[in-house]
Motif scaffolding. Structure first.
Motif, mmCIF file in Angstrom:
data_model
loop_
_atom_site.group_PDB
_atom_site.id
_atom_site.type_symbol
_atom_site.label_atom_id
_atom_site.label_comp_id
_atom_site.label_asym_id
_atom_site.label_seq_id
_atom_site.Cartn_x
_atom_site.Cartn_y
_atom_site.Cartn_z
ATOM 1 N N VAL A 1 18.585 -104.246 -35.209
ATOM 2 C CA VAL A 1 18.614 -105.579 -35.824
ATOM 3 C C VAL A 1 19.842 -106.357 -35.348
ATOM 4 C CG1 VAL A 1 18.966 -106.759 -38.041
ATOM 5 C CG2 VAL A 1 17.224 -104.981 -37.845
ATOM 6 N N VAL A 2 20.994 -105.703 -35.332
ATOM 7 C CA VAL A 2 22.225 -106.377 -34.915
ATOM 8 C C VAL A 2 22.183 -106.698 -33.419
ATOM 9 C CG1 VAL A 2 24.739 -106.126 -34.664
ATOM 10 C CG2 VAL A 2 23.605 -105.406 -36.786
ATOM 11 N N GLU B 1 22.488 -108.665 -44.131
ATOM 12 C CA GLU B 1 21.150 -108.925 -44.685
ATOM 13 C C GLU B 1 20.272 -107.680 -44.571
ATOM 14 O OE1 GLU B 1 19.751 -112.515 -42.797
ATOM 15 O OE2 GLU B 1 20.917 -113.780 -44.171
ATOM 16 N N ARG C 1 25.862 -111.379 -40.126
ATOM 17 C CA ARG C 1 24.794 -111.799 -41.035
ATOM 18 C C ARG C 1 23.595 -110.856 -40.911
ATOM 19 N NH1 ARG C 1 23.495 -115.234 -44.629
ATOM 20 N NH2 ARG C 1 25.260 -116.605 -44.289
ATOM 21 N N ALA C 2 23.226 -110.520 -39.686
ATOM 22 C CA ALA C 2 22.082 -109.620 -39.483
ATOM 23 C C ALA C 2 22.337 -108.267 -40.148
ATOM 24 C CB ALA C 2 21.808 -109.447 -37.992
ATOM 25 N N TYR C 3 23.545 -107.747 -39.976
ATOM 26 C CA TYR C 3 23.845 -106.436 -40.549
ATOM 27 C C TYR C 3 23.852 -106.491 -42.078
ATOM 28 C CZ TYR C 3 25.786 -101.981 -41.671
ATOM 29 O OH TYR C 3 25.943 -100.727 -42.206
ATOM 30 N N ALA D 1 20.094 -109.723 -32.920
ATOM 31 C CA ALA D 1 20.800 -110.927 -33.395
ATOM 32 C C ALA D 1 21.863 -111.355 -32.393
ATOM 33 C CB ALA D 1 21.427 -110.663 -34.762
#
Length: 180
Positions: A57-58, A82, A78-80, A61
């Motif tokens: 995910v990170v 969330e 933010r990605a981490y 992003a």
């Protein structure tokens, strides 16, 4: 794994017996041992799955982020955050139970921290303002701070908001990476 995901998050790894896991999963103890050598191995598998998913995910992003240091840091953090907070069980396993389990996850935790530190180093490598300090040490310090912010989110009576966590973590990362 689904039963362990919930039970290891609460009541926690230490309070979860194999018998309770098997009862919750509706499997026999024998079936459990055909898949895992013990509850520690199951915790490690859960932790590593969470880490792999969060790294993906990170990384995504960061690839899609603006090509500025601020843009990359904000997008990655933010990605981490969330991802970690989207499921309370994930947050607890990755940030609380990983510490409470003692030596069980030490190696797995260190591999995770190293992987995230490499992401931070790579994401900041192109920026001159991030070259004056040892980026690895800055990354490790900032990751530690982020972990503590998430532990606060998990344990606080009044959880800080996600935007507030992101704002504080971004501040810490940017200040660390921009220091001269």
């Amino acid at each position: 794994m689904t039963a362990a995901y919930t039970l290891y998050a609460k009541p926690g790894f230490a309070a979860t017996t194999i018998e309770r896991l098997c009862s919750e999963a509706r499997i026999s103890n024998r079936a459990f041992y055909e898949c895992f050598g013990g509850r520690e191995e199951l915790l490690q598998a859960l932790h590593e799955r969470c880490v792999e998913e969060s790294l993906a995910v990170v990384a995504k992003a960061l690839q899609e982020a603006p090509s500025t240091l601020d843009g990359r840091v904000k997008a990655g953090i933010r990605a981490y955050i969330e991802f970690a907070t989207a499921d309370w069980r994930r947050a607890r396993i990755m940030h609380l139970e990983v510490r409470r389990s003692g030596d069980v996850l030490t190696a797995s935790r260190q591999r995770a921290v190293d992987s995230f530190a490499r992401l931070v180093e790579e994401a900041s490598a192109d920026f001159p303002q991030a070259r004056s300090l040892n980026r690895r040490l800055v990354a490790l310090g900032a990751i530690g701070a982020l972990q503590e912010l998430l532990i606060e989110w998990i344990l606080a009576d009044e959880q800080p908001g996600i935007d507030e966590l992101v704002e504080v973590a971004v501040h810490i990362f940017i200040r660390g990476l921009s220091a001269s």
